[in-house]
Design a protein around this motif. Structure first.
Motif, PDB file in Angstrom:
ATOM      1  N   UNK A   1      41.094  55.760  41.662  1.00 38.22           N
ATOM      2  CA  UNK A   1      39.837  55.364  42.309  1.00 38.22           C
ATOM      3  C   UNK A   1      39.463  53.928  41.933  1.00 38.22           C
ATOM      4  N   UNK A   2      39.619  53.587  40.656  1.00 38.44           N
ATOM      5  CA  UNK A   2      39.306  52.223  40.207  1.00 38.44           C
ATOM      6  C   UNK A   2      40.239  51.210  40.857  1.00 38.44           C
ATOM      7  N   UNK A   3      41.503  51.587  41.055  1.00 39.59           N
ATOM      8  CA  UNK A   3      42.445  50.687  41.725  1.00 39.59           C
ATOM      9  C   UNK A   3      42.010  50.432  43.167  1.00 39.59           C
ATOM     10  N   UNK A   4      41.543  51.475  43.846  1.00 37.28           N
ATOM     11  CA  UNK A   4      41.044  51.311  45.218  1.00 37.28           C
ATOM     12  C   UNK A   4      39.868  50.339  45.233  1.00 37.28           C
ATOM     13  N   UNK A   5      38.927  50.542  44.342  1.00 37.81           N
ATOM     14  CA  UNK A   5      37.744  49.677  44.288  1.00 37.81           C
ATOM     15  C   UNK A   5      38.146  48.232  43.993  1.00 37.81           C
ATOM     16  N   UNK A   6      39.071  48.043  43.069  1.00 34.35           N
ATOM     17  CA  UNK A   6      39.513  46.687  42.725  1.00 34.35           C
ATOM     18  C   UNK A   6      40.200  46.021  43.915  1.00 34.35           C
ATOM     19  N   UNK A   7      41.076  46.749  44.587  1.00 36.13           N
ATOM     20  CA  UNK A   7      41.774  46.188  45.750  1.00 36.13           C
ATOM     21  C   UNK A   7      40.800  45.826  46.863  1.00 36.13           C
ATOM     22  N   UNK A   8      39.800  46.659  47.091  1.00 34.16           N
ATOM     23  CA  UNK A   8      38.794  46.366  48.116  1.00 34.16           C
ATOM     24  C   UNK A   8      37.970  45.146  47.736  1.00 34.16           C
ATOM     25  N   UNK A   9      37.729  44.967  46.458  1.00 31.78           N
ATOM     26  CA  UNK A   9      36.970  43.804  45.990  1.00 31.78           C
ATOM     27  C   UNK A   9      37.786  42.526  46.129  1.00 31.78           C
ATOM     28  N   UNK A  10      39.078  42.618  45.866  1.00 28.88           N
ATOM     29  CA  UNK A  10      39.954  41.444  45.975  1.00 28.88           C
ATOM     30  C   UNK A  10      40.037  40.971  47.426  1.00 28.88           C
ATOM     31  N   UNK A  11      40.145  41.916  48.349  1.00 24.27           N
ATOM     32  CA  UNK A  11      40.103  41.650  49.787  1.00 24.27           C
ATOM     33  C   UNK A  11      41.176  40.705  50.311  1.00 24.27           C
ATOM     34  N   UNK A  12      42.273  40.570  49.611  1.00 23.42           N
ATOM     35  CA  UNK A  12      43.362  39.741  50.134  1.00 23.42           C
ATOM     36  C   UNK A  12      44.076  40.515  51.241  1.00 23.42           C
ATOM     37  N   UNK A  13      44.885  39.817  51.988  1.00 25.31           N
ATOM     38  CA  UNK A  13      45.644  40.460  53.057  1.00 25.31           C
ATOM     39  C   UNK A  13      46.524  41.573  52.494  1.00 25.31           C
ATOM     40  N   UNK A  14      47.202  41.289  51.391  1.00 25.02           N
ATOM     41  CA  UNK A  14      48.075  42.282  50.779  1.00 25.02           C
ATOM     42  C   UNK A  14      47.318  43.491  50.266  1.00 25.02           C
ATOM     43  N   UNK A  15      46.148  43.258  49.684  1.00 23.48           N
ATOM     44  CA  UNK A  15      45.335  44.361  49.162  1.00 23.48           C
ATOM     45  C   UNK A  15      44.870  45.266  50.296  1.00 23.48           C
TER      46      UNK A  15
ATOM     47  N   UNK B   1      38.250  58.027  50.294  1.00 25.80           N
ATOM     48  CA  UNK B   1      37.563  56.998  49.508  1.00 25.80           C
ATOM     49  C   UNK B   1      38.054  55.603  49.914  1.00 25.80           C
ATOM     50  N   UNK B   2      39.369  55.448  50.033  1.00 28.21           N
ATOM     51  CA  UNK B   2      39.933  54.164  50.446  1.00 28.21           C
ATOM     52  C   UNK B   2      39.509  53.814  51.870  1.00 28.21           C
ATOM     53  N   UNK B   3      39.511  54.807  52.745  1.00 27.69           N
ATOM     54  CA  UNK B   3      39.085  54.581  54.132  1.00 27.69           C
ATOM     55  C   UNK B   3      37.636  54.152  54.216  1.00 27.69           C
ATOM     56  N   UNK B   4      36.773  54.747  53.391  1.00 30.07           N
ATOM     57  CA  UNK B   4      35.359  54.355  53.356  1.00 30.07           C
ATOM     58  C   UNK B   4      35.215  52.895  52.939  1.00 30.07           C
ATOM     59  N   UNK B   5      35.972  52.481  51.931  1.00 32.79           N
ATOM     60  CA  UNK B   5      35.919  51.081  51.494  1.00 32.79           C
ATOM     61  C   UNK B   5      36.342  50.149  52.620  1.00 32.79           C
ATOM     62  N   UNK B   6      37.433  50.487  53.277  1.00 32.62           N
ATOM     63  CA  UNK B   6      37.924  49.644  54.370  1.00 32.62           C
ATOM     64  C   UNK B   6      36.891  49.567  55.488  1.00 32.62           C
ATOM     65  N   UNK B   7      36.280  50.690  55.827  1.00 28.12           N
ATOM     66  CA  UNK B   7      35.275  50.704  56.887  1.00 28.12           C
ATOM     67  C   UNK B   7      34.077  49.844  56.528  1.00 28.12           C
ATOM     68  N   UNK B   8      33.630  49.923  55.264  1.00 30.62           N
ATOM     69  CA  UNK B   8      32.477  49.116  54.832  1.00 30.62           C
ATOM     70  C   UNK B   8      32.783  47.642  54.869  1.00 30.62           C
ATOM     71  N   UNK B   9      34.046  47.293  54.662  1.00 28.37           N
ATOM     72  CA  UNK B   9      34.433  45.887  54.710  1.00 28.37           C
ATOM     73  C   UNK B   9      34.569  45.390  56.148  1.00 28.37           C
ATOM     74  N   UNK B  10      34.628  46.337  57.093  1.00 20.34           N
ATOM     75  CA  UNK B  10      34.755  45.953  58.493  1.00 20.34           C
ATOM     76  C   UNK B  10      36.119  45.398  58.823  1.00 20.34           C
TER      77      UNK B  10
END
Length: 145
Positions: A100-114, A134-143
């Motif tokens: 879960x923490x890895x998902x949150x970190x990757x969403x925060x980094x927001x690079x193309x690869x992440x 959880x990962x899908x929710x992060x992606x959706x919130x980022x638009x």
């Protein structure tokens, strides 16, 4: 504000030279609490020299250390940590909290690869449904879906 580690006072946001002391403590501190404090301070340092040691700590034997390292890498927002975070996320033997923490970190980094890695993870039907959601929710919130 200051914190005490190994008998030394450090400001909450370390000076540039303090990164080496914090790295040493994070990697080889005497207690888990001491190591966790150093890891958190490395994440708050905004110093690119903290990225490599934190990546190394993602493989520590202590799950609390791995969890703190993932969180701190998210704070640093370095693209250099994406592959290591994706490895933690894809490791089905890893503790769910760290994934879960890895998902949150990757969403925060927001690079193309992440973001590409998160999208691929969400589409992986063999993965844990809660993690995928959880990962899908992060992606959706980022638009960025």
């Amino acid at each position: 504000m200051a914190e005490k580690i190994n008998g030394e006072l450090y400001s909450t946001f370390p000076r540039r030279g303090a990164v080496y002391d914090l790295t040493y403590t994070a990697l080889s501190g005497r207690t888990t609490e001491e190591r966790l404090q150093a890891i958190i301070m490395l994440g708050k340092s905004d110093d690119p020299r903290a990225v490599r040691p934190l990546i190394d700590l993602l493989c520590d034997s202590d799950p609390a250390i791995r969890c703190a390292a993932a969180t701190s890498l998210g704070l640093l927002k370095s693209g250099r940590s994406v592959e290591a975070l994706l490895e933690r996320l894809r490791d089905r033997n890893e503790a769910p909290e760290i994934r879960y923490k890895a998902i949150a970190a990757l969403a925060t980094i927001r690079s193309t690869g992440a973001l590409r890695g998160l999208r691929e993870f969400v589409l992986e039907t063999g993965e844990d449904a809660n993690l995928r959601s959880f990962a899908g929710d992060y992606i959706s919130r980022l638009g960025t879906w």
